[in-house]
Write a protein that holds these residues in place. Structure first.
Motif, PDB file in Angstrom:
ATOM      1  N   VAL A 175       0.985  -1.189   0.080  1.00  0.00           N
ATOM      2  CA  VAL A 175      -0.090  -0.029   0.107  1.00  0.00           C
ATOM      3  C   VAL A 175       0.882   1.091   0.013  1.00  0.00           C
ATOM      4  O   VAL A 175       0.703   2.298  -0.487  1.00  0.00           O
ATOM      5  N   PHE A 176       2.219   1.155   0.744  1.00  0.00           N
ATOM      6  CA  PHE A 176       2.851   2.293   0.690  1.00  0.00           C
ATOM      7  C   PHE A 176       3.355   2.715  -0.633  1.00  0.00           C
ATOM      8  O   PHE A 176       3.241   3.943  -1.124  1.00  0.00           O
ATOM      9  N   PHE A 177       3.814   1.744  -1.452  1.00  0.00           N
ATOM     10  CA  PHE A 177       4.319   1.975  -2.560  1.00  0.00           C
ATOM     11  C   PHE A 177       3.172   2.428  -3.683  1.00  0.00           C
ATOM     12  O   PHE A 177       3.535   3.434  -4.530  1.00  0.00           O
ATOM     13  N   LEU A 180      -1.658   3.318   5.598  1.00  0.00           N
ATOM     14  CA  LEU A 180      -1.007   4.387   4.963  1.00  0.00           C
ATOM     15  C   LEU A 180      -0.195   4.810   5.836  1.00  0.00           C
ATOM     16  O   LEU A 180       0.018   4.949   7.168  1.00  0.00           O
ATOM     17  N   HIS A 181       1.076   5.412   5.161  1.00  0.00           N
ATOM     18  CA  HIS A 181       2.267   5.928   5.886  1.00  0.00           C
ATOM     19  C   HIS A 181       2.964   7.135   5.341  1.00  0.00           C
ATOM     20  O   HIS A 181       2.568   7.231   4.021  1.00  0.00           O
ATOM     21  N   GLY A 182       3.224   8.169   5.916  1.00  0.00           N
ATOM     22  CA  GLY A 182       3.762   9.366   5.421  1.00  0.00           C
ATOM     23  C   GLY A 182       5.087   9.409   4.968  1.00  0.00           C
ATOM     24  O   GLY A 182       5.539  10.512   4.325  1.00  0.00           O
ATOM     25  N   HIS A 218       8.666   6.605   8.660  1.00  0.00           N
ATOM     26  CA  HIS A 218       7.399   6.153   8.974  1.00  0.00           C
ATOM     27  C   HIS A 218       7.012   4.820   9.047  1.00  0.00           C
ATOM     28  O   HIS A 218       6.915   4.009  10.103  1.00  0.00           O
ATOM     29  N   ILE A 219       7.117   4.354   8.004  1.00  0.00           N
ATOM     30  CA  ILE A 219       6.785   2.821   7.593  1.00  0.00           C
ATOM     31  C   ILE A 219       7.609   1.897   8.119  1.00  0.00           C
ATOM     32  O   ILE A 219       7.686   0.798   8.742  1.00  0.00           O
ATOM     33  N   ALA A 272       0.126   2.883  11.201  1.00  0.00           N
ATOM     34  CA  ALA A 272      -0.307   1.767  11.977  1.00  0.00           C
ATOM     35  C   ALA A 272       0.164   1.768  13.417  1.00  0.00           C
ATOM     36  O   ALA A 272      -0.028   1.132  14.074  1.00  0.00           O
ATOM     37  N   SER A 273       0.608   3.257  13.645  1.00  0.00           N
ATOM     38  CA  SER A 273       1.181   3.346  14.948  1.00  0.00           C
ATOM     39  C   SER A 273       0.125   3.183  16.160  1.00  0.00           C
ATOM     40  O   SER A 273       0.645   2.747  17.188  1.00  0.00           O
TER      41      SER A 273
END
Length: 266
Positions: free
Chosen positions: A29-31, A66-68, A72-73, A125-126
């Motif tokens: 999902v990040f990519f 989702l990550h910024g 982060h990820i 996901a934190s």
């Protein structure tokens, strides 16, 4: 909480399936998010005001994936692998996935409740990760971890420090891109979940116990009814001996017929 206690100790072993699936799905999902032509942060990220005012309720789930940015990820996935793997091996995949998702969704709801008018998207996901940290600290409180790979500290003290830090940061008036309320929410939900022991197996035992209790009560009622009926039969038989069958009432004859049918079925 006792049901979650484990005798497993030490890191190691392959990556269990749910942790592996979460790692892969988050990275994919990040990519896709960064390579895609359109930004999906406003749709899939958690925007507190939109989540309740426009009923975009899927956001409390999708925002976790989702990550910024790269760091982060990377940090979230590293912590998930490091602490989540032992939990999944101890609890089983189904229980761990349930716990992870509940912490993530709970963290999102916590943030909506405390910041209902915010239009700032929350991603990452934190919240779920902080729930995993709490669970690990409750199960393995004296396990040593190395901060920055240099400084040893027991997990319980690390998590207490993180909780206190997140609390004070959430109270800070300075604007920040970090969703401290979501972090606190994940920790709180994870703690309450474990203390309440809301596991699938426990629900299964509760449901089984409920229906088993109903079955037992029904059997006892039937036995009591049968006992009373046999007492009436004894009285009727005594009456037959004294005055004969033809002098029985219609109700007494019906009772004898019902008992006769029951005995024949047995």
């Amino acid at each position: 909480m006792n049901g979650y206690r484990s005798y497993y100790s030490g890191y190691g072993g392959g990556i269990p399936p749910v942790v592996k699936g979460l790692l892969i799905s988050n990275v994919v999902v990040f990519f896709l998010t960064y390579l895609g032509p359109v930004s999906v942060i406003g749709i899939l990220g958690l925007v507190p005001k939109l989540a309740w005012s426009r009923l975009m309720i899927w956001q409390v789930f999708t925002y976790m994936f989702l990550h910024g940015g790269f760091w982060h990820i990377l940090m979230n996935m590293f912590i998930l692998w490091m602490f989540g793997s032992d939990l999944e091996r101890s609890w089983g995949s189904k229980e761990f996935l349930k716990f992870y998702l509940i912490c993530g969704v709970g963290a999102g709801l916590f943030n909506i409740i405390l910041q209902p008018t915010s239009m700032i998207p929350i991603i990452g996901a934190s919240g779920a990760i902080y729930g995993v940290l709490v669970a690990f600290a409750l199960m393995y409180p004296n396990r040593l971890v190395y901060v920055y790979f240099l400084f040893p500290i027991k997990v319980k003290y690390l998590v207490i420090f993180l909780a206190v830090m997140e609390f004070f940061l959430s109270m800070s008036v300075s604007r920040s891109n970090v969703a401290h309320f979501a972090h606190l929410g994940g920790m709180l939900v994870g703690y309450l979940y474990l203390k309440g022991d809301w596991r699938f197996k426990r629900f299964g035992y509760m449901i089984y116990g409920y229906f088993n209790r109903l079955k037992t009560e029904k059997r006892l009622r039937e036995k009591e009814k049968e006992r009373k009926m046999m007492e009436e039969v004894d009285v009727i038989l005594d009456k037959i001996n004294k005055v004969g069958y033809e002098n029985l009432t219609r109700r007494e004859k019906k009772i004898l017929e019902e008992v006769s049918e029951r005995l024949s079925k047995k």
